[in-house]
Design an enzyme around this catalytic site. Structure first.
Site, PDB file in Angstrom:
ATOM      1  N   LEU A  33      64.350  75.421  49.182  1.00 50.38           N
ATOM      2  CA  LEU A  33      64.679  76.675  48.528  1.00 50.38           C
ATOM      3  C   LEU A  33      66.126  76.715  48.051  1.00 50.38           C
ATOM      4  O   LEU A  33      67.013  76.088  48.631  1.00 50.38           O
ATOM      5  CB  LEU A  33      64.403  77.830  49.484  1.00 50.38           C
ATOM      6  CG  LEU A  33      62.979  77.887  50.054  1.00 50.38           C
ATOM      7  CD1 LEU A  33      62.829  79.067  50.995  1.00 50.38           C
ATOM      8  CD2 LEU A  33      61.942  77.939  48.943  1.00 50.38           C
ATOM      9  N   HIS A  34      66.350  77.504  46.996  1.00 53.01           N
ATOM     10  CA  HIS A  34      67.671  77.678  46.404  1.00 53.01           C
ATOM     11  C   HIS A  34      67.824  79.129  45.975  1.00 53.01           C
ATOM     12  O   HIS A  34      66.968  79.975  46.278  1.00 53.01           O
ATOM     13  CB  HIS A  34      67.850  76.719  45.218  1.00 53.01           C
ATOM     14  CG  HIS A  34      66.725  76.742  44.239  1.00 53.01           C
ATOM     15  ND1 HIS A  34      66.451  77.825  43.435  1.00 53.01           N
ATOM     16  CD2 HIS A  34      65.770  75.811  43.932  1.00 53.01           C
ATOM     17  CE1 HIS A  34      65.406  77.560  42.667  1.00 53.01           C
ATOM     18  NE2 HIS A  34      64.970  76.360  42.950  1.00 53.01           N
ATOM     19  N   GLY A  36      67.417  80.604  43.234  1.00 52.52           N
ATOM     20  CA  GLY A  36      66.323  81.146  42.445  1.00 52.52           C
ATOM     21  C   GLY A  36      65.229  81.714  43.329  1.00 52.52           C
ATOM     22  O   GLY A  36      64.724  82.822  43.096  1.00 52.52           O
ATOM     23  N   HIS A  37      64.849  80.963  44.363  1.00 48.97           N
ATOM     24  CA  HIS A  37      63.862  81.479  45.322  1.00 48.97           C
ATOM     25  C   HIS A  37      64.407  82.718  46.031  1.00 48.97           C
ATOM     26  O   HIS A  37      63.679  83.685  46.267  1.00 48.97           O
ATOM     27  CB  HIS A  37      63.530  80.415  46.369  1.00 48.97           C
ATOM     28  CG  HIS A  37      62.881  79.190  45.812  1.00 48.97           C
ATOM     29  ND1 HIS A  37      63.553  77.995  45.701  1.00 48.97           N
ATOM     30  CD2 HIS A  37      61.623  78.960  45.360  1.00 48.97           C
ATOM     31  CE1 HIS A  37      62.743  77.079  45.194  1.00 48.97           C
ATOM     32  NE2 HIS A  37      61.573  77.635  44.970  1.00 48.97           N
ATOM     33  N   LYS A 149      61.317  81.027  35.316  1.00 49.49           N
ATOM     34  CA  LYS A 149      61.489  79.622  34.923  1.00 49.49           C
ATOM     35  C   LYS A 149      60.130  78.956  34.700  1.00 49.49           C
ATOM     36  O   LYS A 149      59.963  78.159  33.780  1.00 49.49           O
ATOM     37  CB  LYS A 149      62.279  78.849  35.977  1.00 49.49           C
ATOM     38  CG  LYS A 149      62.511  77.381  35.586  1.00 49.49           C
ATOM     39  CD  LYS A 149      63.336  76.642  36.612  1.00 49.49           C
ATOM     40  CE  LYS A 149      62.519  76.314  37.838  1.00 49.49           C
ATOM     41  NZ  LYS A 149      61.495  75.252  37.579  1.00 49.49           N
ATOM     42  N   SER A 186      64.192  72.930  42.493  1.00 50.58           N
ATOM     43  CA  SER A 186      64.194  72.000  43.627  1.00 50.58           C
ATOM     44  C   SER A 186      64.310  70.563  43.142  1.00 50.58           C
ATOM     45  O   SER A 186      64.861  69.703  43.841  1.00 50.58           O
ATOM     46  CB  SER A 186      62.921  72.177  44.455  1.00 50.58           C
ATOM     47  OG  SER A 186      62.825  73.496  44.949  1.00 50.58           O
TER      48      SER A 186
END
Length: 294
Positions: A33-34, A36-37, A149, A186
């Protein structure tokens, strides 16, 4: 924050929450996860009483030559991010929990899955629709959250929910980008430093397309020619597609209008990256020459 690995455990907790009259948000992810998540989790926490996040690398949406085995995984890091953003329950099943050995029931969608990524990933959206259907049936959330996205995926889920009468609101969340405009993904971790710098070309092409559309151009051919010229100016970029499609049915259009989608898939080295913009949205803001690779 609790973690469960089985459908029965997940259902038990959901039933308890629903007995209290609580609303539930669902954020499906494949992990690693990043930010955006995290934006999906934040949107769910703001609008729902309880948030469930799934972390599951879904094997049936990967083709035989794709990156299922090497898809990045770091569940401990995922849990730290999820807890920091207020997630209440993490569903982290093994593939056998989701798909029995003799599993043979799939959810497919026609028309919308035949363009863009569906051209080169023919089984992908069948796998996505099947796993999302299973999650919707298990969690029965009030809202489910996806990132813009994956715009084709978002359109497909919206249509599936409508066509199959799922009682859930599909919420799309804006693309989260790096300082240099590259969309958070990711798969960005696959890029070496040179490839990471080359990947800036995607956001530059997106911004060029937005500027052209904002200037009043409505001919898809003109827009696409300019964006492709920009992309191929980067020697490391291999363009899979750049297309303009109707924002609802994902079909190509010769003349575009507000709400239509301009989408691309580009390989940088061995990494396939996607990006898009919706005509009429504010232009992306990024800093030329700055990236995490510098």
């Amino acid at each position: 924050m609790n973690t469960v690995n089985t459908i029965n455990e997940l259902r038990e907790q959901v039933r308890a929450w629903k007995a209290e009259g609580l609303t539930i948000g669902l954020c499906p992810t494949m992990g690693y996860l990043h930010e955006g998540h995290a934006s999906l989790m934040d949107a769910s926490v703001r609008s729902c009483d309880r948030t469930v996040a799934s972390v599951f690398v879904n094997p049936i949406q990967f083709g035989p030559n794709e990156d299922l085995a090497t898809y990045p995984r770091d569940f401990e890091s995922d849990c730290r991010l999820l807890e920091a953003h207020g997630v209440d329950l993490v569903f982290h099943p093994e593939p056998a929990e989701m798909y029995a050995d003799d599993f043979c029931t799939f959810v497919d969608i026609d028309v919308l899955s035949k363009t863009l990524c569906g051209k080169t990933r023919p089984i992908h959206f069948r796998g996505v629709c099947t796993v999302i259907t299973k999650l919707l049936n298990t969690v029965t959330p009030d809202k489910i959250f996806f990132g813009q996205k994956d715009a084709q995926q978002l359109a497909i889920i919206r249509r599936m929910v409508r066509d199959l009468n799922f009682d859930v609101e599909v919420v799309g969340c804006p693309i989260v980008r790096e300082a240099d405009g590259l969309a958070k993904s990711s798969r960005n971790t696959y890029l070496n430093p040179d490839e990471r710098r080359a990947a800036r070309i995607l956001s530059r092409a997106i911004r060029l397309g937005q500027d052209i559309a904002d200037g009043g151009e409505r001919r898809s051919g003109k827009l696409l020619a300019a964006m492709k010229e920009k992309l191929v100016s980067e020697p490391m970029a291999e363009v899979e597609y750049v297309e303009v499609v109707n924002g609802e049915n994902m079909q190509p259009v010769d003349t575009f209008r507000e709400g239509d989608l301009v989408a691309m898939a580009v390989r940088i080295g061995g990494t396939r990256l996607i990006d898009n913009f919706t005509v009429g949205q504010p232009p992306i803001d990024f800093q030329e020459g700055q990236s995490n690779a510098d």
